[in-house]
Design a protein around this motif. Sequence first.
Motif, PDB file in Angstrom:
ATOM      1  N   UNK A   1       0.848  -1.173   0.000  1.00 37.16           N
ATOM      2  CA  UNK A   1       0.000   0.000   0.000  1.00 37.16           C
ATOM      3  C   UNK A   1       0.897   1.240   0.000  1.00 37.16           C
ATOM      4  N   UNK A   2       0.705   2.156  -0.951  1.00 38.61           N
ATOM      5  CA  UNK A   2       1.563   3.337  -1.019  1.00 38.61           C
ATOM      6  C   UNK A   2       1.225   4.319   0.106  1.00 38.61           C
ATOM      7  N   UNK A   3       2.232   5.009   0.568  1.00 42.84           N
ATOM      8  CA  UNK A   3       2.033   6.041   1.578  1.00 42.84           C
ATOM      9  C   UNK A   3       1.734   7.359   0.884  1.00 42.84           C
ATOM     10  N   UNK A   4       0.752   8.070   1.397  1.00 40.61           N
ATOM     11  CA  UNK A   4       0.416   9.393   0.871  1.00 40.61           C
ATOM     12  C   UNK A   4       0.833  10.437   1.888  1.00 40.61           C
ATOM     13  N   UNK A   5       1.423  11.487   1.407  1.00 34.18           N
ATOM     14  CA  UNK A   5       1.825  12.578   2.291  1.00 34.18           C
ATOM     15  C   UNK A   5       0.590  13.376   2.676  1.00 34.18           C
ATOM     16  N   UNK A   6       0.436  13.645   3.970  1.00 33.37           N
ATOM     17  CA  UNK A   6      -0.705  14.405   4.455  1.00 33.37           C
ATOM     18  C   UNK A   6      -0.540  15.864   4.091  1.00 33.37           C
ATOM     19  N   UNK A   7      -1.565  16.418   3.476  1.00 30.83           N
ATOM     20  CA  UNK A   7      -1.547  17.815   3.064  1.00 30.83           C
ATOM     21  C   UNK A   7      -2.602  18.564   3.887  1.00 30.83           C
ATOM     22  N   UNK A   8      -2.184  19.422   4.827  1.00 33.36           N
ATOM     23  CA  UNK A   8      -3.160  20.104   5.686  1.00 33.36           C
ATOM     24  C   UNK A   8      -4.125  20.993   4.905  1.00 33.36           C
ATOM     25  N   UNK A   9      -3.688  21.542   3.778  1.00 31.15           N
ATOM     26  CA  UNK A   9      -4.575  22.407   2.995  1.00 31.15           C
ATOM     27  C   UNK A   9      -5.711  21.595   2.376  1.00 31.15           C
ATOM     28  N   UNK A  10      -5.420  20.381   1.881  1.00 31.18           N
ATOM     29  CA  UNK A  10      -6.479  19.514   1.355  1.00 31.18           C
ATOM     30  C   UNK A  10      -7.423  19.073   2.467  1.00 31.18           C
ATOM     31  N   UNK A  11      -6.864  18.747   3.630  1.00 33.51           N
ATOM     32  CA  UNK A  11      -7.702  18.334   4.757  1.00 33.51           C
ATOM     33  C   UNK A  11      -8.631  19.468   5.175  1.00 33.51           C
ATOM     34  N   UNK A  12      -8.113  20.687   5.224  1.00 35.84           N
ATOM     35  CA  UNK A  12      -8.923  21.841   5.596  1.00 35.84           C
ATOM     36  C   UNK A  12      -9.969  22.139   4.531  1.00 35.84           C
ATOM     37  N   UNK A  13      -9.618  21.974   3.271  1.00 31.50           N
ATOM     38  CA  UNK A  13     -10.580  22.188   2.186  1.00 31.50           C
ATOM     39  C   UNK A  13     -11.736  21.203   2.290  1.00 31.50           C
ATOM     40  N   UNK A  14     -11.424  19.938   2.628  1.00 32.82           N
ATOM     41  CA  UNK A  14     -12.496  18.937   2.811  1.00 32.82           C
ATOM     42  C   UNK A  14     -13.395  19.327   3.973  1.00 32.82           C
ATOM     43  N   UNK A  15     -12.792  19.810   5.073  1.00 31.08           N
ATOM     44  CA  UNK A  15     -13.570  20.231   6.229  1.00 31.08           C
ATOM     45  C   UNK A  15     -14.497  21.389   5.860  1.00 31.08           C
ATOM     46  N   UNK A  16     -13.966  22.374   5.148  1.00 30.23           N
ATOM     47  CA  UNK A  16     -14.786  23.518   4.740  1.00 30.23           C
ATOM     48  C   UNK A  16     -15.926  23.076   3.823  1.00 30.23           C
ATOM     49  N   UNK A  17     -15.659  22.125   2.922  1.00 30.90           N
ATOM     50  CA  UNK A  17     -16.710  21.625   2.036  1.00 30.90           C
ATOM     51  C   UNK A  17     -17.784  20.901   2.841  1.00 30.90           C
TER      52      UNK A  17
END
Length: 124
Positions: A1-17
Amino acid sequence: MPLNRWDPHNALARLEQDLGNAASHAHGASVTTARDGDDLVITVEGVNPSDVDVQVSGGRLTIKGQSGSSTSESQDFQGGHFSSSSSSSSSFSKSFSLPDGVDQSDVSTERSGSGVKVRIHNAA
């Protein structure tokens, strides 16, 4: 399983959506989000601040509350007294995923107009 780097901006964008979607489902209450520097500010309008509960647990932010209104009217007409009243209320509960590392100490609430503001400090 590949590791994905956590991107806080994407996480925050999902939260805002997710919060934006919640606004259309919160009957009687409106939910908006805004950024204030590195903070995310969630405003819930149309609720009594004392009827709102905000909790952070297991990487989730949960906002619960009730909203409602009531009206009454009375008048005298042709020797009679007429009165009417109506009320409506609804409750809501919304949960959202938070970026890693955000806990209860990073979340504060305050009164705001006809509602409450929830501030997530250093959410970016």
